[in-house]
Write an enzyme that holds these catalytic residues in place. Structure first.
Site, short mmCIF file in Angstrom:
data_model
loop_
_atom_site.label_atom_id
_atom_site.label_comp_id
_atom_site.label_asym_id
_atom_site.label_seq_id
_atom_site.Cartn_x
_atom_site.Cartn_y
_atom_site.Cartn_z
N HIS A 1 8.42 -7.82 -7.62
CA HIS A 1 7.74 -6.86 -6.74
C HIS A 1 8.42 -5.48 -6.83
CE1 HIS A 1 5.46 -10.17 -5.33
NE2 HIS A 1 6.38 -10.68 -4.53
N GLU B 1 -4.90 -13.40 2.34
CA GLU B 1 -4.37 -14.73 1.98
C GLU B 1 -2.87 -14.69 1.69
OE1 GLU B 1 -7.19 -13.39 0.67
OE2 GLU B 1 -8.61 -14.68 1.71
N ARG C 1 2.13 -16.81 2.28
CA ARG C 1 3.32 -17.01 1.44
C ARG C 1 4.55 -17.28 2.32
NH1 ARG C 1 2.96 -13.26 -3.96
NH2 ARG C 1 0.84 -13.91 -4.49
N TRP D 1 6.53 -12.81 -13.79
CA TRP D 1 7.32 -11.92 -14.64
C TRP D 1 8.81 -12.06 -14.33
CZ3 TRP D 1 10.59 -7.80 -13.57
CH2 TRP D 1 10.97 -7.04 -14.69
N ARG E 1 -9.99 -14.10 -12.16
CA ARG E 1 -10.68 -14.22 -10.87
C ARG E 1 -10.54 -12.94 -10.06
NH1 ARG E 1 -6.69 -18.48 -10.52
NH2 ARG E 1 -4.79 -17.69 -9.54
N LEU F 1 -6.24 13.53 -6.57
CA LEU F 1 -6.44 12.09 -6.79
C LEU F 1 -6.38 11.40 -5.43
CD1 LEU F 1 -6.35 9.45 -8.65
CD2 LEU F 1 -3.87 9.65 -8.51
N ASP G 1 -1.36 -8.20 -10.45
CA ASP G 1 -0.92 -9.60 -10.33
C ASP G 1 0.14 -9.95 -11.37
OD1 ASP G 1 -0.91 -12.12 -9.23
OD2 ASP G 1 -2.63 -12.84 -10.37
N SER H 1 -10.22 -12.98 -6.46
CA SER H 1 -9.32 -13.20 -5.31
C SER H 1 -9.70 -12.36 -4.08
CB SER H 1 -7.86 -12.95 -5.71
OG SER H 1 -7.48 -13.78 -6.78
#
Ligand code: IPE
Ligand code: IPE
Ligand code: MG
Length: 245
Positions: A38, A68, A72, A26, A191, A132, A21, A193
């Protein structure tokens, strides 16, 4: 002493989940558009993968786009989808060479066709890798996932007495992965989210004020060291833990 050298290999979290987040804030802080954040965030993903490989963590789940987040502005959603596709296409060959298995959780049917095709191809190409497992949560929300699991279980006609925690877990998107033991969130928000609500029942939480584009290997190691300094009691008493009862 470097942080990585202080990490105890015998007490590593197998699975670390991250809420990435703060990209927008930023970018704004330096007078740039949100999407610049991003773009820069992709670099932090690379650093995280590197740190996971270095430390020996087996699973990383990154929250890349929530249910959610569809709310946007359309322009930002489009930019994020394009960035996701381009990043996956660019990074998959080198990830494959490094033995990384890519997996996706979330509502893939809600994704644009190109995005869905890209993730299916990436999963197919890397499915036999085992160094991984990198799990991207895309169009994901925990409540969506839990409701979906309930629907699957009801449709299967199983009797209620046979519904156990194991059976429920096996109906979730994350059925192939252990639960995260450590959850990291950047950007100072305290939080969850709508992320992995079932799976983080006993995870240790690590919050940092750093924005996601500022996240790096050292902060990842710091989170692991914080995890290793905690006593995980799982409801027992401290005395029971020291006597390894
Ligand atoms: C996280 O950064 C990326 C996504 C949620 C896709 P944000 O875009 O939420 O950045 P802030 O929180 O608004 O600063
Ligand atoms: C959570 O970040 C989702 C992702 C990191 C993908 P948000 O920025 O969407 O969360 P809220 O809205 O601040 O809770
Ligand atoms: Mg945010």
């Amino acid at each position: 002493m470097s942080l990585i050298s202080q990490i105890r290999k015998d007490r590593l979290p197998r699975h670390v989940a991250i809420i990435m987040d703060g990209n927008g804030r930023w970018a704004k802080k330096q007078g740039k558009e949100r999407v610049f954040g991003h773009f820069q965030g992709v670099d932090s993903v690379r650093k995280t993968v590197k740190a996971a490989l270095q430390s020996g963590v087996e699973y990383i789940t990154l929250y890349a786009f929530s249910t959610e987040n569809w709310n946007r502005p359309q322009e930002e959603v489009n930019a994020l989808m394009e960035l996701l596709v381009n990043t996956i296409l660019n990074e998959v060959p080198s990830m494959n060479d490094q033995g990384i298995r890519l997996r996706f959780i979330g509502d893939r049917n809600s994704l644009p066709g190109k995005c869905k095709e890209t993730i299916i191809a990436a999963e197919g190409l890397t499915e036999n890798n085992s160094k991984l497992t990198l799990i991207l949560a895309l169009s994901y929300s925990a409540r969506w996932e839990i409701l979906n699991a309930v629907k699957k279980i009801v449709d299967s006609g199983v009797e209620s007495e046979r519904i156990t925690e194991e059976l429920f877990s096996s109906a979730l998107e994350t059925k192939d992965f252990p639960d995260p033991e450590l959850l990291i969130r950047t950007s100072g928000e305290l939080r969850i989210s709508n992320f992995l609500l079932w799976q983080i029942a006993y995870a240790e939480l690590f919050f940092t004020d750093k924005f996601w584009p500022e996240f790096d290997e050292e902060l990842f190691y710091e989170a692991i060291l914080s995890f290793q300094s905690r006593e995980r009691r799982f409801g027992k008493t401290s005395e029971q833990m020291t006597h390894s009862a």
